[in-house]
Motif scaffolding. Sequence first.
Motif, PDB file in Angstrom:
ATOM      1  N   LEU A 250       0.850  -1.195   0.000  1.00  0.00           N
ATOM      2  CA  LEU A 250       0.000   0.000   0.000  1.00  0.00           C
ATOM      3  C   LEU A 250       0.883   1.241   0.000  1.00  0.00           C
ATOM      4  O   LEU A 250       1.107   1.885   1.022  1.00  0.00           O
ATOM      5  N   GLY A 251       1.411   1.580  -1.160  1.00  0.00           N
ATOM      6  CA  GLY A 251       2.291   2.732  -1.254  1.00  0.00           C
ATOM      7  C   GLY A 251       3.717   2.369  -0.903  1.00  0.00           C
ATOM      8  O   GLY A 251       4.035   1.264  -0.451  1.00  0.00           O
ATOM      9  N   PHE A 252       4.621   3.320  -1.103  1.00  0.00           N
ATOM     10  CA  PHE A 252       6.038   3.107  -0.813  1.00  0.00           C
ATOM     11  C   PHE A 252       6.636   4.471  -0.510  1.00  0.00           C
ATOM     12  O   PHE A 252       6.946   5.258  -1.416  1.00  0.00           O
ATOM     13  N   ASP A 253       6.766   4.773   0.760  1.00  0.00           N
ATOM     14  CA  ASP A 253       7.219   6.094   1.204  1.00  0.00           C
ATOM     15  C   ASP A 253       8.668   5.991   1.661  1.00  0.00           C
ATOM     16  O   ASP A 253       8.973   5.275   2.613  1.00  0.00           O
ATOM     17  N   TRP A 254       9.589   6.695   0.961  1.00  0.00           N
ATOM     18  CA  TRP A 254      10.995   6.640   1.373  1.00  0.00           C
ATOM     19  C   TRP A 254      11.566   8.051   1.467  1.00  0.00           C
ATOM     20  O   TRP A 254      11.073   9.002   0.854  1.00  0.00           O
ATOM     21  N   HIS A 255      12.640   8.170   2.254  1.00  0.00           N
ATOM     22  CA  HIS A 255      13.257   9.480   2.485  1.00  0.00           C
ATOM     23  C   HIS A 255      14.676   9.288   2.995  1.00  0.00           C
ATOM     24  O   HIS A 255      15.044   8.218   3.495  1.00  0.00           O
ATOM     25  N   THR A 256      15.468  10.356   2.885  1.00  0.00           N
ATOM     26  CA  THR A 256      16.850  10.333   3.378  1.00  0.00           C
ATOM     27  C   THR A 256      17.063  11.297   4.542  1.00  0.00           C
ATOM     28  O   THR A 256      18.173  11.385   5.063  1.00  0.00           O
ATOM     29  N   ASP A 257      16.026  11.977   4.961  1.00  0.00           N
ATOM     30  CA  ASP A 257      16.158  12.954   6.045  1.00  0.00           C
ATOM     31  C   ASP A 257      16.567  12.254   7.345  1.00  0.00           C
ATOM     32  O   ASP A 257      15.881  11.319   7.796  1.00  0.00           O
ATOM     33  N   PRO A 258      17.690  12.665   7.965  1.00  0.00           N
ATOM     34  CA  PRO A 258      18.170  11.978   9.172  1.00  0.00           C
ATOM     35  C   PRO A 258      17.165  11.978  10.319  1.00  0.00           C
ATOM     36  O   PRO A 258      17.058  10.985  11.050  1.00  0.00           O
ATOM     37  N   ASP A 259      16.435  13.064  10.496  1.00  0.00           N
ATOM     38  CA  ASP A 259      15.474  13.134  11.602  1.00  0.00           C
ATOM     39  C   ASP A 259      14.318  12.160  11.390  1.00  0.00           C
ATOM     40  O   ASP A 259      13.854  11.503  12.337  1.00  0.00           O
ATOM     41  N   GLN A 260      13.855  12.052  10.153  1.00  0.00           N
ATOM     42  CA  GLN A 260      12.774  11.113   9.868  1.00  0.00           C
ATOM     43  C   GLN A 260      13.236   9.670  10.045  1.00  0.00           C
ATOM     44  O   GLN A 260      12.507   8.830  10.578  1.00  0.00           O
ATOM     45  N   ARG A 261      14.458   9.401   9.590  1.00  0.00           N
ATOM     46  CA  ARG A 261      15.000   8.050   9.775  1.00  0.00           C
ATOM     47  C   ARG A 261      15.146   7.725  11.253  1.00  0.00           C
ATOM     48  O   ARG A 261      14.808   6.622  11.704  1.00  0.00           O
ATOM     49  N   ALA A 262      15.655   8.693  12.014  1.00  0.00           N
ATOM     50  CA  ALA A 262      15.853   8.469  13.449  1.00  0.00           C
ATOM     51  C   ALA A 262      14.525   8.204  14.143  1.00  0.00           C
ATOM     52  O   ALA A 262      14.424   7.330  15.016  1.00  0.00           O
ATOM     53  N   ALA A 263      13.476   8.932  13.753  1.00  0.00           N
ATOM     54  CA  ALA A 263      12.156   8.736  14.367  1.00  0.00           C
ATOM     55  C   ALA A 263      11.616   7.343  14.055  1.00  0.00           C
ATOM     56  O   ALA A 263      11.021   6.680  14.917  1.00  0.00           O
ATOM     57  N   LEU A 264      11.850   6.884  12.833  1.00  0.00           N
ATOM     58  CA  LEU A 264      11.368   5.561  12.432  1.00  0.00           C
ATOM     59  C   LEU A 264      12.046   4.470  13.257  1.00  0.00           C
ATOM     60  O   LEU A 264      11.376   3.598  13.834  1.00  0.00           O
ATOM     61  N   TRP A 265      13.360   4.515  13.344  1.00  0.00           N
ATOM     62  CA  TRP A 265      14.067   3.449  14.057  1.00  0.00           C
ATOM     63  C   TRP A 265      13.942   3.587  15.571  1.00  0.00           C
ATOM     64  O   TRP A 265      14.012   2.607  16.300  1.00  0.00           O
ATOM     65  N   ARG A 266      13.695   4.818  16.024  1.00  0.00           N
ATOM     66  CA  ARG A 266      13.405   4.986  17.451  1.00  0.00           C
ATOM     67  C   ARG A 266      12.092   4.270  17.800  1.00  0.00           C
ATOM     68  O   ARG A 266      11.993   3.597  18.839  1.00  0.00           O
ATOM     69  N   ALA A 267      11.111   4.385  16.929  1.00  0.00           N
ATOM     70  CA  ALA A 267       9.838   3.684  17.148  1.00  0.00           C
ATOM     71  C   ALA A 267      10.054   2.175  17.150  1.00  0.00           C
ATOM     72  O   ALA A 267       9.474   1.449  17.970  1.00  0.00           O
ATOM     73  N   ARG A 268      10.903   1.691  16.244  1.00  0.00           N
ATOM     74  CA  ARG A 268      11.183   0.248  16.219  1.00  0.00           C
ATOM     75  C   ARG A 268      11.879  -0.193  17.497  1.00  0.00           C
ATOM     76  O   ARG A 268      11.535  -1.228  18.080  1.00  0.00           O
ATOM     77  N   HIS A 269      12.854   0.577  17.967  1.00  0.00           N
ATOM     78  CA  HIS A 269      13.592   0.208  19.164  1.00  0.00           C
ATOM     79  C   HIS A 269      12.745   0.332  20.422  1.00  0.00           C
ATOM     80  O   HIS A 269      13.041  -0.300  21.439  1.00  0.00           O
ATOM     81  N   HIS A 270      11.695   1.132  20.357  1.00  0.00           N
ATOM     82  CA  HIS A 270      10.802   1.292  21.508  1.00  0.00           C
ATOM     83  C   HIS A 270       9.609   0.346  21.449  1.00  0.00           C
ATOM     84  O   HIS A 270       8.647   0.516  22.205  1.00  0.00           O
ATOM     85  N   ALA A 271       9.666  -0.649  20.577  1.00  0.00           N
ATOM     86  CA  ALA A 271       8.524  -1.552  20.410  1.00  0.00           C
ATOM     87  C   ALA A 271       8.137  -2.239  21.713  1.00  0.00           C
ATOM     88  O   ALA A 271       6.945  -2.387  22.029  1.00  0.00           O
ATOM     89  N   TYR A 272       9.130  -2.667  22.489  1.00  0.00           N
ATOM     90  CA  TYR A 272       8.845  -3.360  23.749  1.00  0.00           C
ATOM     91  C   TYR A 272       8.085  -2.447  24.712  1.00  0.00           C
ATOM     92  O   TYR A 272       7.091  -2.851  25.321  1.00  0.00           O
ATOM     93  N   TRP A 273       8.556  -1.207  24.830  1.00  0.00           N
ATOM     94  CA  TRP A 273       7.904  -0.264  25.751  1.00  0.00           C
ATOM     95  C   TRP A 273       6.519   0.122  25.233  1.00  0.00           C
ATOM     96  O   TRP A 273       5.596   0.357  26.026  1.00  0.00           O
ATOM     97  N   ALA A 274       6.378   0.155  23.921  1.00  0.00           N
ATOM     98  CA  ALA A 274       5.055   0.412  23.351  1.00  0.00           C
ATOM     99  C   ALA A 274       4.071  -0.693  23.736  1.00  0.00           C
ATOM    100  O   ALA A 274       2.901  -0.432  24.031  1.00  0.00           O
ATOM    101  N   CYS A 275       4.564  -1.921  23.763  1.00  0.00           N
ATOM    102  CA  CYS A 275       3.698  -3.044  24.144  1.00  0.00           C
ATOM    103  C   CYS A 275       3.292  -2.964  25.612  1.00  0.00           C
ATOM    104  O   CYS A 275       2.145  -3.234  25.965  1.00  0.00           O
TER     105      CYS A 275
END
Length: 463
Positions: free
Chosen positions: A301-326
Amino acid sequence: MNTDLIAALRARLGEERVSTAEAVREQHSHGEGHHAPSLPGAVVFAQSTDEVAQTLALCSAHSVPLTAFGAGTSLEGHVNPPEGGISLDLSRMTDLLSVHPQDMDCRVQAGITRQSLNQILRDTGLFFPVDPGGEATIGGMCATRASGTAAVRYGTIRENVLGLTVVLADGRVMRTGGRVRKSSTGYDLTHLLIGSEGTLGVITEIQLRLHPIPETIAAAVVQFETLADAVATAIDILQFGVPIGRVELLDDVQMDASIRYSSLAGLRALPTLFLEFVGGPDSVREQIAAVEAIVADRGGLGFDWHTDPDQRAALWRARHHAYWACLAYRPGYRAMTTDAIVPISALTELVTGVKADIAESGLTAPIVGHVGDGNFHTIILAPPTPEGLEQAWALDRKIVRRALALGGSCSGEHGVGLGKRAFMADEHDPVALDVMRALKRTLDPNDILNPGKMLPGNVRSDR
């Protein structure tokens, strides 16, 4: 508590570095897993290999067990000490001992974290890529054979360690490996110790491979209607040979939790892949084009990509916080995090089968994982009652047995510790287990190094 040992340790290391305070002992009685804590008799804070050697020599002389402790982030009870034993805290051993930019390697003490190391290395143009997510120490990562989000590109900790300094049970210091990228001499003691979970020796120094910081880094997010399509897309990316940097799967439940916890705007609670592309500008563009075509074929469903460091950091921060999100998703519930791994050709069958097992159990159990190497985690959320914990254990056992039946392993990166010992006999050949026990008896004849972990049965009584 062995008062003679405590007195001897304080005489060697000083009063302030051998603590019997209840709060300090409680902090070192457990990791982040769900296993019952056990209070050590004392906590020793070491600052050098020599101090670790002195501590182990004294523990050996007094026949007192010792368990190494780094950041305490392990999930399978690795750092839970035997009642009354010594917890050896290496978190103060944080020095970068040497770095060789031209050879792309460095030597560190065991207590340094990946984040701290990369901060120190930032001006060299190099970095250490193994990323298990939390603030784990390098020594702990070696002890548990850690992996992480970047393993599909850079390998696990095993592929990125050239040599070790290890203190054996009797206090002798052993140095393995070196700085060369390969050697055809002797037994591979370095990789014998990687993943040994502190049962064969205490790792105090590590020689690490480093990698150039990529010229271009891009991140992408793509969502799918079905979990099977998301997993199949990840498999296609690998089978088509796209040299992707990371590919992470979050199922619909994990996405719901992460959207709420990490404020991921513009995304829905659907099965999702987080992707990262690294390399030169032309290479990254080619990777993106190849993956975008695969995604289209699989109904993405779409394909959204970017090279902006802040956007990348936010994405992987969300992944690394998956446990706390649960944990925030079901307040007051307990989290049992399990992991399993299979050959990638069996991954779709495993993940969809586990999803059905979760539905049958009635529990909430988000799925998140490093699907680039066939590995994923299920974070089982259970009511804080004996019945709830037993439900979680039953689901955990079902997930692991499903992975084993598909030619997989009971753990791709968390390790064995206390939690996965029951599956070792199912996964490993009996002769292989006999050899493991023989190694343990040879290197630790009095069974003082992290006893009760990894190997099924009582090693001491098996002699």
